[in-house]
Design a protein around this motif. Structure first.
Motif, PDB file in Angstrom:
ATOM      1  N   MET A   1      36.749  52.186  30.018  1.00  0.00           N
ATOM      2  CA  MET A   1      35.395  51.343  30.552  1.00  0.00           C
ATOM      3  C   MET A   1      36.370  50.469  31.473  1.00  0.00           C
ATOM      4  SD  MET A   1      31.557  50.414  29.486  1.00  0.00           S
ATOM      5  CE  MET A   1      31.308  51.910  28.862  1.00  0.00           C
ATOM      6  N   ALA A   2      35.335  50.556  32.788  1.00  0.00           N
ATOM      7  CA  ALA A   2      35.832  49.658  33.564  1.00  0.00           C
ATOM      8  C   ALA A   2      35.046  47.935  32.966  1.00  0.00           C
ATOM      9  CB  ALA A   2      35.211  49.567  35.045  1.00  0.00           C
ATOM     10  N   PRO A   3      36.123  46.779  33.364  1.00  0.00           N
ATOM     11  CA  PRO A   3      35.231  45.500  32.946  1.00  0.00           C
ATOM     12  C   PRO A   3      33.831  45.184  32.845  1.00  0.00           C
ATOM     13  CG  PRO A   3      37.603  45.282  33.721  1.00  0.00           C
ATOM     14  CD  PRO A   3      37.122  46.611  33.797  1.00  0.00           C
ATOM     15  N   ASP A   4      33.886  45.137  34.232  1.00  0.00           N
ATOM     16  CA  ASP A   4      32.386  45.120  34.842  1.00  0.00           C
ATOM     17  C   ASP A   4      31.342  45.951  34.235  1.00  0.00           C
ATOM     18  OD1 ASP A   4      32.940  42.733  36.363  1.00  0.00           O
ATOM     19  OD2 ASP A   4      33.144  43.992  38.040  1.00  0.00           O
ATOM     20  N   ASP A   5      31.782  47.230  33.965  1.00  0.00           N
ATOM     21  CA  ASP A   5      30.515  47.965  33.347  1.00  0.00           C
ATOM     22  C   ASP A   5      30.457  47.871  32.121  1.00  0.00           C
ATOM     23  OD1 ASP A   5      29.878  49.433  36.090  1.00  0.00           O
ATOM     24  OD2 ASP A   5      31.975  50.805  34.989  1.00  0.00           O
ATOM     25  N   ARG A   7      30.780  44.631  30.362  1.00  0.00           N
ATOM     26  CA  ARG A   7      29.995  43.333  30.869  1.00  0.00           C
ATOM     27  C   ARG A   7      29.053  43.820  30.448  1.00  0.00           C
ATOM     28  NH1 ARG A   7      32.297  38.214  31.149  1.00  0.00           N
ATOM     29  NH2 ARG A   7      29.938  37.729  32.383  1.00  0.00           N
ATOM     30  N   ARG A   8      28.844  44.663  31.455  1.00  0.00           N
ATOM     31  CA  ARG A   8      26.829  45.297  31.979  1.00  0.00           C
ATOM     32  C   ARG A   8      26.598  45.637  29.958  1.00  0.00           C
ATOM     33  NH1 ARG A   8      28.555  45.323  36.987  1.00  0.00           N
ATOM     34  NH2 ARG A   8      29.145  47.736  37.209  1.00  0.00           N
ATOM     35  N   MET A   9      27.274  46.592  29.947  1.00  0.00           N
ATOM     36  CA  MET A   9      26.721  47.251  28.804  1.00  0.00           C
ATOM     37  C   MET A   9      26.244  46.551  27.162  1.00  0.00           C
ATOM     38  SD  MET A   9      27.849  48.528  25.964  1.00  0.00           S
ATOM     39  CE  MET A   9      29.789  48.086  25.342  1.00  0.00           C
ATOM     40  N   ILE A  10      27.407  45.683  27.349  1.00  0.00           N
ATOM     41  CA  ILE A  10      27.246  44.656  25.914  1.00  0.00           C
ATOM     42  C   ILE A  10      26.284  43.940  26.150  1.00  0.00           C
ATOM     43  CG2 ILE A  10      28.077  42.724  24.761  1.00  0.00           C
ATOM     44  CD1 ILE A  10      31.365  44.036  26.132  1.00  0.00           C
ATOM     45  N   VAL A  11      25.619  42.744  27.452  1.00  0.00           N
ATOM     46  CA  VAL A  11      24.416  42.347  28.146  1.00  0.00           C
ATOM     47  C   VAL A  11      23.912  43.340  27.503  1.00  0.00           C
ATOM     48  CG1 VAL A  11      23.449  41.012  29.659  1.00  0.00           C
ATOM     49  CG2 VAL A  11      26.204  40.216  29.338  1.00  0.00           C
ATOM     50  N   ARG A  12      23.034  44.426  27.766  1.00  0.00           N
ATOM     51  CA  ARG A  12      22.107  44.863  27.928  1.00  0.00           C
ATOM     52  C   ARG A  12      22.017  45.099  26.192  1.00  0.00           C
ATOM     53  NH1 ARG A  12      19.006  48.322  30.565  1.00  0.00           N
ATOM     54  NH2 ARG A  12      19.656  48.029  32.744  1.00  0.00           N
ATOM     55  N   ARG A  43      37.209  40.429  24.997  1.00  0.00           N
ATOM     56  CA  ARG A  43      38.264  40.418  26.208  1.00  0.00           C
ATOM     57  C   ARG A  43      37.926  40.477  27.163  1.00  0.00           C
ATOM     58  NH1 ARG A  43      40.373  43.819  22.106  1.00  0.00           N
ATOM     59  NH2 ARG A  43      39.740  45.869  21.986  1.00  0.00           N
ATOM     60  N   VAL A  44      36.187  41.326  26.917  1.00  0.00           N
ATOM     61  CA  VAL A  44      35.657  40.774  28.197  1.00  0.00           C
ATOM     62  C   VAL A  44      34.476  39.361  28.343  1.00  0.00           C
ATOM     63  CG1 VAL A  44      33.596  42.094  29.317  1.00  0.00           C
ATOM     64  CG2 VAL A  44      34.957  43.828  27.601  1.00  0.00           C
ATOM     65  N   PHE A  45      34.310  38.568  27.103  1.00  0.00           N
ATOM     66  CA  PHE A  45      34.139  37.558  27.663  1.00  0.00           C
ATOM     67  C   PHE A  45      34.479  36.175  26.811  1.00  0.00           C
ATOM     68  CE2 PHE A  45      30.306  40.344  27.278  1.00  0.00           C
ATOM     69  CZ  PHE A  45      30.065  39.608  28.662  1.00  0.00           C
ATOM     70  N   GLN A  46      34.660  35.105  27.153  1.00  0.00           N
ATOM     71  CA  GLN A  46      36.039  33.745  26.841  1.00  0.00           C
ATOM     72  C   GLN A  46      35.098  33.615  25.832  1.00  0.00           C
ATOM     73  OE1 GLN A  46      35.937  30.575  29.711  1.00  0.00           O
ATOM     74  NE2 GLN A  46      36.351  29.346  27.895  1.00  0.00           N
ATOM     75  N   ASP A  47      33.981  33.697  24.863  1.00  0.00           N
ATOM     76  CA  ASP A  47      33.356  33.216  23.963  1.00  0.00           C
ATOM     77  C   ASP A  47      31.958  33.875  24.095  1.00  0.00           C
ATOM     78  OD1 ASP A  47      32.022  31.257  25.560  1.00  0.00           O
ATOM     79  OD2 ASP A  47      33.401  29.517  25.018  1.00  0.00           O
TER      80      ASP A  47
END
Length: 188
Positions: A1-5, A7-12, A43-47
């Motif tokens: 999965m691409a990093p932006d995808d 990120r969106r999946m985790i946020v959701r 790996r996707v978010f700094q913290d």
């Protein structure tokens, strides 16, 4: 999965946890909700703060509500179109309120956010204008029936809806608000 995808999946996946726990949400809870390992988060978010901040930004984004409004069938009666739009926008406003309230509770990070500059007027204006354009389209099929231009009708409807989003005892229902908006409050 691409990093932006990712990120969106985790946020959701994490938004409901942020509403429930605010900044006290744990990385273990985040990983379980997103169905990933804890290491993947970082790996996707700094913290964790960066992830929670991304949740706040996502909550402010009206895209999901605008998409729902765009899918409202034009052949529905105007009252029904406005009721569906009101529900989509109310859900959006409630999500904003819930996320902001949860993330601003106590702690050093909340104080930091309070002292940070507010979002620019441009981003708020752009968001409102996008909502206005979406709601405007709901009025277009009935433009001939309206006493006001569709742009003004959309702005007025949004203004009523926004004040209606923080109900107090005795606040009219959405259907009552729409009825008064469309037909007035004075008997003929």
């Amino acid at each position: 999965m691409a990093p932006d995808d990712r990120r969106r999946m985790i946020v959701r996946a994490v938004l409901p946890l942020v509403v429930e726990h605010g900044r006290a949400v744990t990385s273990a809870q985040i990983a379980r909700a997103a169905g990933i390992g804890e290491g993947t988060i970082f790996r996707v978010f700094q913290d964790k703060d960066q992830l929670v901040d991304a949740c706040v930004v996502a909550a402010l984004d009206p895209a999901e509500a605008l998409e729902m409004i765009g899918e409202i069938p034009a052949e529905l009666p105007l009252e029904k179109r406005l009721a569906e739009a009101a529900e989509a926008l109310r859900a959006h406003l409630q999500r904003i309120g819930a996320v902001m309230a949860a993330t601003m509770k106590g702690g050093q990070r909340a104080e930091e956010l309070r002292n940070r500059r507010a979002p620019t007027g441009d981003s708020r204006r752009e968001s409102f204008e996008a909502m206005q354009r979406a709601v405007r389209e709901l009025f277009v099929p009935d433009a001939e029936r309206l006493r006001l231009p569709v742009d003004k009708a959309a702005s007025l409807f949004l203004s009523l809806l926004f004040t209606h989003s923080r109900p107090v005892p005795g606040t009219p229902t959405t259907d009552e608000m729409i009825d008064v908006f469309l037909h007035g409050s004075v008997r003929k």
